[in-house]
Design a protein around this motif. Sequence first.
Motif, PDB file in Angstrom:
ATOM      1  N   LEU A  27      30.110 -23.232 -12.139  1.00 61.28           N
ATOM      2  CA  LEU A  27      29.201 -22.635 -13.106  1.00 61.28           C
ATOM      3  C   LEU A  27      28.155 -23.644 -13.585  1.00 61.28           C
ATOM      4  CD1 LEU A  27      28.581 -20.142 -14.973  1.00 61.28           C
ATOM      5  CD2 LEU A  27      30.104 -21.237 -16.640  1.00 61.28           C
ATOM      6  N   ILE A  28      28.612 -24.835 -13.936  1.00 60.22           N
ATOM      7  CA  ILE A  28      27.712 -25.888 -14.421  1.00 60.22           C
ATOM      8  C   ILE A  28      26.753 -26.316 -13.321  1.00 60.22           C
ATOM      9  CG2 ILE A  28      27.625 -28.278 -15.245  1.00 60.22           C
ATOM     10  CD1 ILE A  28      30.372 -27.629 -16.657  1.00 60.22           C
ATOM     11  N   GLU A  29      27.256 -26.510 -12.113  1.00 60.94           N
ATOM     12  CA  GLU A  29      26.401 -26.893 -10.990  1.00 60.94           C
ATOM     13  C   GLU A  29      25.349 -25.824 -10.715  1.00 60.94           C
ATOM     14  OE1 GLU A  29      29.387 -29.737  -8.370  1.00 60.94           O
ATOM     15  OE2 GLU A  29      29.416 -27.569  -8.029  1.00 60.94           O
ATOM     16  N   HIS A  30      25.750 -24.568 -10.779  1.00 56.99           N
ATOM     17  CA  HIS A  30      24.810 -23.473 -10.530  1.00 56.99           C
ATOM     18  C   HIS A  30      23.701 -23.464 -11.597  1.00 56.99           C
ATOM     19  CE1 HIS A  30      23.607 -19.527  -8.939  1.00 56.99           C
ATOM     20  NE2 HIS A  30      23.382 -19.215 -10.210  1.00 56.99           N
ATOM     21  N   ALA A  31      24.100 -23.589 -12.857  1.00 52.87           N
ATOM     22  CA  ALA A  31      23.120 -23.592 -13.954  1.00 52.87           C
ATOM     23  C   ALA A  31      22.176 -24.786 -13.832  1.00 52.87           C
ATOM     24  CB  ALA A  31      23.833 -23.608 -15.301  1.00 52.87           C
ATOM     25  N   ALA A  33      21.353 -26.391 -11.109  1.00 55.79           N
ATOM     26  CA  ALA A  33      20.472 -26.154  -9.966  1.00 55.79           C
ATOM     27  C   ALA A  33      19.362 -25.177 -10.325  1.00 55.79           C
ATOM     28  CB  ALA A  33      21.279 -25.626  -8.780  1.00 55.79           C
ATOM     29  N   LEU A  34      19.689 -24.143 -11.089  1.00 55.07           N
ATOM     30  CA  LEU A  34      18.661 -23.171 -11.498  1.00 55.07           C
ATOM     31  C   LEU A  34      17.562 -23.823 -12.336  1.00 55.07           C
ATOM     32  CD1 LEU A  34      20.870 -20.084 -12.425  1.00 55.07           C
ATOM     33  CD2 LEU A  34      19.315 -20.301 -10.466  1.00 55.07           C
ATOM     34  N   GLU A  35      17.940 -24.829 -13.094  1.00 57.40           N
ATOM     35  CA  GLU A  35      16.961 -25.536 -13.925  1.00 57.40           C
ATOM     36  C   GLU A  35      16.354 -26.736 -13.210  1.00 57.40           C
ATOM     37  OE1 GLU A  35      18.220 -26.435 -17.872  1.00 57.40           O
ATOM     38  OE2 GLU A  35      18.581 -24.330 -18.353  1.00 57.40           O
ATOM     39  N   GLY A  36      16.781 -26.988 -11.975  1.00 57.01           N
ATOM     40  CA  GLY A  36      16.231 -28.112 -11.221  1.00 57.01           C
ATOM     41  C   GLY A  36      16.619 -29.459 -11.798  1.00 57.01           C
ATOM     42  N   ARG A  37      17.811 -29.544 -12.363  1.00 57.80           N
ATOM     43  CA  ARG A  37      18.275 -30.775 -12.984  1.00 57.80           C
ATOM     44  C   ARG A  37      19.553 -31.233 -12.313  1.00 57.80           C
ATOM     45  NH1 ARG A  37      18.025 -29.224 -19.336  1.00 57.80           N
ATOM     46  NH2 ARG A  37      17.922 -31.456 -19.640  1.00 57.80           N
ATOM     47  N   SER A  38      19.857 -32.492 -12.497  1.00 63.14           N
ATOM     48  CA  SER A  38      21.150 -32.983 -12.023  1.00 63.14           C
ATOM     49  C   SER A  38      22.222 -32.449 -12.969  1.00 63.14           C
ATOM     50  CB  SER A  38      21.177 -34.518 -12.019  1.00 63.14           C
ATOM     51  OG  SER A  38      21.196 -35.010 -13.351  1.00 63.14           O
ATOM     52  N   VAL A  39      23.450 -32.426 -12.483  1.00 64.94           N
ATOM     53  CA  VAL A  39      24.558 -31.979 -13.328  1.00 64.94           C
ATOM     54  C   VAL A  39      24.658 -32.878 -14.555  1.00 64.94           C
ATOM     55  CG1 VAL A  39      27.074 -31.741 -13.447  1.00 64.94           C
ATOM     56  CG2 VAL A  39      25.836 -30.880 -11.457  1.00 64.94           C
ATOM     57  N   THR A  40      24.505 -34.169 -14.369  1.00 64.52           N
ATOM     58  CA  THR A  40      24.585 -35.103 -15.496  1.00 64.52           C
ATOM     59  C   THR A  40      23.531 -34.791 -16.541  1.00 64.52           C
ATOM     60  OG1 THR A  40      25.507 -36.855 -14.105  1.00 64.52           O
ATOM     61  CG2 THR A  40      24.431 -37.542 -16.157  1.00 64.52           C
TER      62      THR A  40
END
Length: 98
Positions: A27-31, A33-40
């Motif tokens: 879920l976090i990775e998907h969100a 990616a949608l914002e074009g940001r790293s998970v960190t």
Amino acid sequence: MSALKSSANRTRSERLEARVSAEQKRLIEHAAALEGRSVTDFVLAAVQDAARRAIEDHRRIDLSLRDGEAFVRALTEPHPVNDRLMDTIRRYRQRTGI
């Protein structure tokens, strides 16, 4: 902007870790990616926003309690009316016709 990102990364000296379920991670990775940001970056921004909201909510409650106590004190322990206040009341009544 990459200079700003690399500068921010160099100043980070503390580590924060969390265990998450596989579903939470997806879920976090998907969100992110949608914002074009790293998970960190995504997690840090979300945690900082949540921390600021929690602090602000706590401050709001503290102020509300203090304001309520001050209001009750003003009702139960009123200050005596002084000449300055009486003059202000008189001028207000003259101007408003009350």
